[in-house]
Write an enzyme that holds these catalytic residues in place. Structure first.
Site, PDB file in Angstrom:
ATOM      1  N   CYS A 183     -10.088  -0.513  -1.763  1.00 62.74           N
ATOM      2  CA  CYS A 183     -10.411  -1.367  -2.444  1.00 62.74           C
ATOM      3  C   CYS A 183     -11.788  -2.158  -1.881  1.00 62.74           C
ATOM      4  O   CYS A 183     -12.700  -2.469  -3.092  1.00 62.74           O
ATOM      5  CB  CYS A 183      -9.617  -2.528  -2.695  1.00 62.74           C
ATOM      6  SG  CYS A 183      -8.070  -1.874  -3.627  1.00 62.74           S
ATOM      7  N   LEU A 208     -12.106 -10.116  -7.219  1.00 66.18           N
ATOM      8  CA  LEU A 208     -13.181  -8.965  -6.785  1.00 66.18           C
ATOM      9  C   LEU A 208     -14.149 -10.273  -5.698  1.00 66.18           C
ATOM     10  O   LEU A 208     -14.408  -9.688  -4.827  1.00 66.18           O
ATOM     11  CB  LEU A 208     -14.327  -8.966  -8.257  1.00 66.18           C
ATOM     12  CG  LEU A 208     -13.811  -7.873  -8.954  1.00 66.18           C
ATOM     13  CD1 LEU A 208     -15.160  -7.775  -9.908  1.00 66.18           C
ATOM     14  CD2 LEU A 208     -13.592  -6.673  -8.298  1.00 66.18           C
ATOM     15  N   ALA A 209     -14.108 -11.427  -6.195  1.00 68.96           N
ATOM     16  CA  ALA A 209     -14.779 -12.428  -5.145  1.00 68.96           C
ATOM     17  C   ALA A 209     -14.147 -12.478  -3.619  1.00 68.96           C
ATOM     18  O   ALA A 209     -14.763 -12.379  -2.697  1.00 68.96           O
ATOM     19  CB  ALA A 209     -14.861 -13.682  -5.894  1.00 68.96           C
ATOM     20  N   GLU A 244      -2.310  -3.426   2.798  1.00 66.63           N
ATOM     21  CA  GLU A 244      -1.548  -2.542   3.187  1.00 66.63           C
ATOM     22  C   GLU A 244      -1.233  -2.652   4.685  1.00 66.63           C
ATOM     23  O   GLU A 244      -1.979  -3.337   5.524  1.00 66.63           O
ATOM     24  CB  GLU A 244      -2.214  -1.177   3.087  1.00 66.63           C
ATOM     25  CG  GLU A 244      -2.254  -0.676   1.569  1.00 66.63           C
ATOM     26  CD  GLU A 244      -3.119   0.444   1.202  1.00 66.63           C
ATOM     27  OE1 GLU A 244      -3.204   1.385   2.111  1.00 66.63           O
ATOM     28  OE2 GLU A 244      -3.840   0.604   0.232  1.00 66.63           O
TER      29      GLU A 244
HETATM   30  P1  NAD Z   1      -2.794   4.437  -6.278  1.00 69.78           P
HETATM   31  O1  NAD Z   1      -3.646   5.451  -6.835  1.00 69.78           O
HETATM   32  O2  NAD Z   1      -2.053   4.557  -5.284  1.00 69.78           O
HETATM   33  O3  NAD Z   1      -1.715   4.134  -7.546  1.00 69.78           O
HETATM   34  C1  NAD Z   1      -2.061   4.287  -9.158  1.00 69.78           C
HETATM   35  C2  NAD Z   1      -1.043   5.073  -9.790  1.00 69.78           C
HETATM   36  O4  NAD Z   1      -1.221   4.968 -11.011  1.00 69.78           O
HETATM   37  C3  NAD Z   1      -1.168   6.750  -9.334  1.00 69.78           C
HETATM   38  O5  NAD Z   1       0.285   6.875  -8.933  1.00 69.78           O
HETATM   39  C4  NAD Z   1      -1.470   7.296 -10.750  1.00 69.78           C
HETATM   40  O6  NAD Z   1      -0.767   8.503 -10.873  1.00 69.78           O
HETATM   41  C5  NAD Z   1      -0.826   6.406 -11.772  1.00 69.78           C
HETATM   42  N1  NAD Z   1      -1.232   6.596 -12.984  1.00 69.78           N
HETATM   43  C6  NAD Z   1      -2.694   6.669 -13.496  1.00 69.78           C
HETATM   44  N2  NAD Z   1      -2.848   6.633 -15.046  1.00 69.78           N
HETATM   45  C7  NAD Z   1      -1.708   6.592 -15.297  1.00 69.78           C
HETATM   46  C8  NAD Z   1      -1.172   6.500 -16.616  1.00 69.78           C
HETATM   47  N3  NAD Z   1      -1.839   6.753 -17.771  1.00 69.78           N
HETATM   48  N4  NAD Z   1       0.357   6.438 -16.927  1.00 69.78           N
HETATM   49  C9  NAD Z   1       1.160   6.245 -15.725  1.00 69.78           C
HETATM   50  N5  NAD Z   1       0.607   6.343 -14.510  1.00 69.78           N
HETATM   51  C10 NAD Z   1      -0.913   6.393 -14.240  1.00 69.78           C
HETATM   52  O7  NAD Z   1      -3.552   3.095  -6.222  1.00 69.78           O
HETATM   53  P2  NAD Z   1      -3.121   1.819  -5.884  1.00 69.78           P
HETATM   54  O8  NAD Z   1      -3.679   1.535  -4.475  1.00 69.78           O
HETATM   55  O9  NAD Z   1      -1.907   1.339  -6.269  1.00 69.78           O
HETATM   56  O10 NAD Z   1      -4.111   0.745  -6.756  1.00 69.78           O
HETATM   57  C11 NAD Z   1      -3.812   0.551  -8.044  1.00 69.78           C
HETATM   58  C12 NAD Z   1      -4.922  -0.731  -8.311  1.00 69.78           C
HETATM   59  O11 NAD Z   1      -4.320  -1.950  -7.752  1.00 69.78           O
HETATM   60  C13 NAD Z   1      -6.215  -0.665  -8.156  1.00 69.78           C
HETATM   61  O12 NAD Z   1      -6.958  -1.395  -9.218  1.00 69.78           O
HETATM   62  C14 NAD Z   1      -6.643  -1.377  -6.984  1.00 69.78           C
HETATM   63  O13 NAD Z   1      -7.729  -1.873  -6.768  1.00 69.78           O
HETATM   64  C15 NAD Z   1      -5.354  -2.558  -6.952  1.00 69.78           C
HETATM   65  N6  NAD Z   1      -5.057  -3.001  -5.706  1.00 69.78           N
HETATM   66  C16 NAD Z   1      -4.654  -2.220  -4.537  1.00 69.78           C
HETATM   67  C17 NAD Z   1      -4.277  -2.931  -3.329  1.00 69.78           C
HETATM   68  C18 NAD Z   1      -3.864  -1.702  -2.512  1.00 69.78           C
HETATM   69  O14 NAD Z   1      -3.447  -2.373  -1.375  1.00 69.78           O
HETATM   70  N7  NAD Z   1      -3.972  -0.444  -2.613  1.00 69.78           N
HETATM   71  C19 NAD Z   1      -4.367  -3.946  -3.151  1.00 69.78           C
HETATM   72  C20 NAD Z   1      -4.532  -4.893  -4.456  1.00 69.78           C
HETATM   73  C21 NAD Z   1      -4.987  -4.455  -5.492  1.00 69.78           C
HETATM   74  C1  UGA Z   2      -7.675  -5.856   1.280  1.00 74.38           C
HETATM   75  C2  UGA Z   2      -7.423  -7.210   1.336  1.00 74.38           C
HETATM   76  O1  UGA Z   2      -7.289  -7.793   2.506  1.00 74.38           O
HETATM   77  C3  UGA Z   2      -6.310  -7.694   0.366  1.00 74.38           C
HETATM   78  O2  UGA Z   2      -6.192  -9.025   0.407  1.00 74.38           O
HETATM   79  C4  UGA Z   2      -6.550  -6.933  -0.894  1.00 74.38           C
HETATM   80  O3  UGA Z   2      -5.245  -7.104  -1.837  1.00 74.38           O
HETATM   81  C5  UGA Z   2      -6.661  -5.478  -0.706  1.00 74.38           C
HETATM   82  O4  UGA Z   2      -7.848  -5.321   0.101  1.00 74.38           O
HETATM   83  C6  UGA Z   2      -6.867  -4.797  -2.115  1.00 74.38           C
HETATM   84  O5  UGA Z   2      -7.439  -5.304  -2.935  1.00 74.38           O
HETATM   85  O6  UGA Z   2      -6.682  -3.649  -2.096  1.00 74.38           O
HETATM   86  P1  UGA Z   2      -6.517  -3.778   2.819  1.00 74.38           P
HETATM   87  O7  UGA Z   2      -7.796  -3.029   2.251  1.00 74.38           O
HETATM   88  O8  UGA Z   2      -5.125  -3.262   2.403  1.00 74.38           O
HETATM   89  O9  UGA Z   2      -6.630  -5.175   2.143  1.00 74.38           O
HETATM   90  O10 UGA Z   2      -6.722  -4.123   4.341  1.00 74.38           O
HETATM   91  P2  UGA Z   2      -7.351  -5.051   5.244  1.00 74.38           P
HETATM   92  O11 UGA Z   2      -6.394  -5.659   6.130  1.00 74.38           O
HETATM   93  O12 UGA Z   2      -8.205  -6.231   4.331  1.00 74.38           O
HETATM   94  O13 UGA Z   2      -8.437  -4.243   6.213  1.00 74.38           O
HETATM   95  C7  UGA Z   2      -9.630  -3.626   5.119  1.00 74.38           C
HETATM   96  C8  UGA Z   2     -10.589  -2.861   6.266  1.00 74.38           C
HETATM   97  O14 UGA Z   2     -11.369  -3.699   6.963  1.00 74.38           O
HETATM   98  C9  UGA Z   2      -9.867  -2.157   7.302  1.00 74.38           C
HETATM   99  O15 UGA Z   2     -10.575  -0.985   7.528  1.00 74.38           O
HETATM  100  C10 UGA Z   2      -9.993  -2.852   8.603  1.00 74.38           C
HETATM  101  O16 UGA Z   2      -9.734  -2.239   9.553  1.00 74.38           O
HETATM  102  C11 UGA Z   2     -11.038  -3.859   8.445  1.00 74.38           C
HETATM  103  N1  UGA Z   2     -11.097  -5.006   9.366  1.00 74.38           N
HETATM  104  C12 UGA Z   2     -10.366  -5.951   8.621  1.00 74.38           C
HETATM  105  C13 UGA Z   2     -12.043  -5.067   9.913  1.00 74.38           C
HETATM  106  O17 UGA Z   2     -12.780  -4.211  10.473  1.00 74.38           O
HETATM  107  N2  UGA Z   2     -12.146  -6.269  10.838  1.00 74.38           N
HETATM  108  C14 UGA Z   2     -11.502  -7.326  10.437  1.00 74.38           C
HETATM  109  O18 UGA Z   2     -11.310  -8.304  11.025  1.00 74.38           O
HETATM  110  C15 UGA Z   2     -10.259  -7.084   9.371  1.00 74.38           C
END
Ligand code: NAD
Ligand code: UGA
Length: 454
Positions: free
Chosen positions: A278, A223-224, A163
């Site tokens: 995450c 996950l890793a 993000e």
């Molecule tokens: P989020 O909560 O922002 O979005 C998920 C959405 O799915 C919600 O808007 C919810 O209303 C919707 N939803 C739930 N059940 C539903 C259903 N049955 N039908 C239709 N919609 C439904 O979550 P997110 O941050 O987008 O994360 C989603 C997944 O992606 C997670 O598994 C997370 O680990 C993974 N992921 C997130 C990030 C990130 O940066 N946020 C990065 C990599 C992977």
């Molecule tokens: C992280 C991973 O970087 C993404 O590759 C992955 O897709 C994502 O999780 C996910 O699965 O949701 P995100 O959590 O959005 O992304 O942000 P990061 O930039 O990784 O930061 C995570 C946290 O670690 C923050 O709170 C950040 O401030 C902290 N951080 C990061 C540190 O304290 N030090 C660092 O050097 C880097």
């Protein structure tokens, strides 16, 4: 033929990812659905008041919405009319029953699989975009293909964007990962997803950056990767405590370590610990997987990454306590930044939230300011009374005993700190948990300055 795409889940992953998929594939229709009508309305809002803040996102959505990108709550219709279904629903940590506090809660995922099965009127490729425990695809495939009229092929295509940099990460990813079954139809399905990421005319992700593996490797690699990143943050924070005790400077130590190309310079920034939706959830998930397979020492190892992170936040409050004459009751502290990192309004698992709760227990008069995360923050701390929220950092700091910087928003180092100093109670303390302010200049102004790892 260019196949139509649906994404179920219009959150931080579904929204930005599909906006870029649509931009790079102008001849495909991309429909993003969600059960949350408010969220869909925001994605469709006339003034582009999108449900999440992400730099550059509005421009991408503006260029494709209504052209080949659509947002809807009509999941049935969307699934019926598409060939490829991405699933990006949330997979939070399970809070009940077996695996409570560690395992993923897969009820949304399973509900989605059942819904797809009911609506489908032909064969479909189902793509896991959410982060899921290893072997979820097998469970999904079993539900979908049990007495089914159509064939469902389940692939794993985890997302690696962070993000705050999501658009850039999507446009120029280090890699795209697609895991699929090693069967003729599995290989054909993987090839179709490769085509989407290659983009129209091959203008998006170069082929050599699209990695294909078996499904389980793809699920586990995600996950890793998160566990390794989280572990780096915990490692540098563990060293930060030692730096404070010895007189070493954690930023210098990180710089030295980072110049070894085998270690690399990124993800070595000491701070208040990792937040975000995450890292914690995915490390806990890995712990649960290890336990399930009887790998208890490995489970303990990864648990240490979380323990170190919790400790870092407790340490921030302990240091404040010590520096503020062992009592925080009735003192005013201005918290600068509530988002879990800069450039996002997301506050899920933000270290600032934990620290705010600890300060509240000490009867601190807490005022919180953040440029993008005030709305989410207010909701997170709604159960605590007496917390004030103030958009303007100067007003937040007025008459405060301390400023506690929790998020490294770009604007904070540029503030008029002389003005802030004048308006605060003396002695005036700044605790910069991100080491992003000019400590020397602040000391010259009269502040007492605390840093992490110095
Ligand atoms: P989020 O909560 O922002 O979005 C998920 C959405 O799915 C919600 O808007 C919810 O209303 C919707 N939803 C739930 N059940 C539903 C259903 N049955 N039908 C239709 N919609 C439904 O979550 P997110 O941050 O987008 O994360 C989603 C997944 O992606 C997670 O598994 C997370 O680990 C993974 N992921 C997130 C990030 C990130 O940066 N946020 C990065 C990599 C992977
Ligand atoms: C992280 C991973 O970087 C993404 O590759 C992955 O897709 C994502 O999780 C996910 O699965 O949701 P995100 O959590 O959005 O992304 O942000 P990061 O930039 O990784 O930061 C995570 C946290 O670690 C923050 O709170 C950040 O401030 C902290 N951080 C990061 C540190 O304290 N030090 C660092 O050097 C880097």
């Amino acid at each position: 033929m260019n196949k139509n795409i649906v994404c179920i889940g219009a959150g931080y992953i579904g929204g930005p990812t599909m906006a870029v998929v649509a931009m790079m594939n102008p001849d495909r229709k991309v429909v993003v659905c969600d059960i949350d009508a408010k969220r869909i309305a925001a994605w469709n809002s006339k003034k582009y008041e999108l449900p999440i803040y992400e730099p550059g996102l509005v421009d991408v959505v503006r260029s494709v919405r209504g052209r080949n990108l659509f947002f809807t709550t009509d999941i049935k219709k969307a699934v019926k009319e598409c060939d490829i279904v991405f699933v990006g629903v949330n997979t939070p940590t399970k809070m009940f029953g077996r695996g409570a506090g560690r395992a993923s809660d897969l009820q949304f995922w399973e509900a989605t699989a059942r819904e797809i099965k009911v609506c489908a009127e032909g064969d479909k490729i189902i793509v896991e975009k959410s982060t899921l425990p290893v072997r979820t695809a097998a469970a999904m495939s079993a539900i979908l293909n049990d007495h089914a009229k159509h064939e469902f092929i389940v692939l794993s295509n985890p997302e690696f964007l962070a993000e705050g940099t999501a658009i850039n990460d999507l446009l120029r990813p280090d890699r795209v990962l697609i895991g699929g079954p090693d069967t003729a139809s599995g290989r054909a399905a993987v090839a179709q997803i490769c085509d989407i990421y290659a983009g129209k005319g091959g203008r998006w992700v170069p082929r050599e950056r699209i990695l294909t593996t078996n499904v389980w490797s793809a699920e586990l690699s995600k996950l890793a990767a998160n566990a390794m990143l989280a572990q780096r943050v915990s490692s540098i924070n563990a060293l930060a405590g030692l730096c404070e005790a010895t007189g070493a400077d954690v930023d210098e130590v990180a710089r030295v370590m980072g110049t070894d190309h085998r270690i690399g310079p990124e993800f070595l920034k000491a701070g208040p610990g990792f937040g975000g939706s995450c890292f914690k959830k995915d490390v806990l998930n890995l712990v649960y997987l290890c336990e399930m397979f009887g790998l208890h020492t490995a489970a303990e190892y990864w648990t240490g990454v979380i323990k170190m992170n919790d400790h870092q936040q407790a340490r921030i409050v302990s240091r404040l306590f010590k520096e503020m004459f062992n009592t925080l009751a009735n003192k005013k502290i201005a918290m600068f930044g509530f988002a879990f990192k800069a450039d996002t309004g997301d506050t899920r698992e933000t270290p600032a939230g934990y620290v705010a709760r600890l300060l509240h227990e000490e009867h601190v008069r807490l005022v919180i300011t953040d440029p993008k995360a005030m709305e989410n923050g207010r909701r997170d701390l709604a159960d605590l009374d007496g917390i004030a929220w103030e958009r303007n950092p100067f007003k937040a700091a007025k008459d405060a005993d301390a400023v506690l910087l929790m998020t490294d928003w770009r604007e904070y180092p540029a503030l008029d700190w002389a003005k802030i100093f004048r308006s605060m109670r003396k002695p005036a303390l700044v605790f910069d948990t991100r080491n992003c302010l000019d400590a020397k200049a602040l000391r010259k102004l009269g502040f007492k300055v605390l840093n992490i790892g110095k």
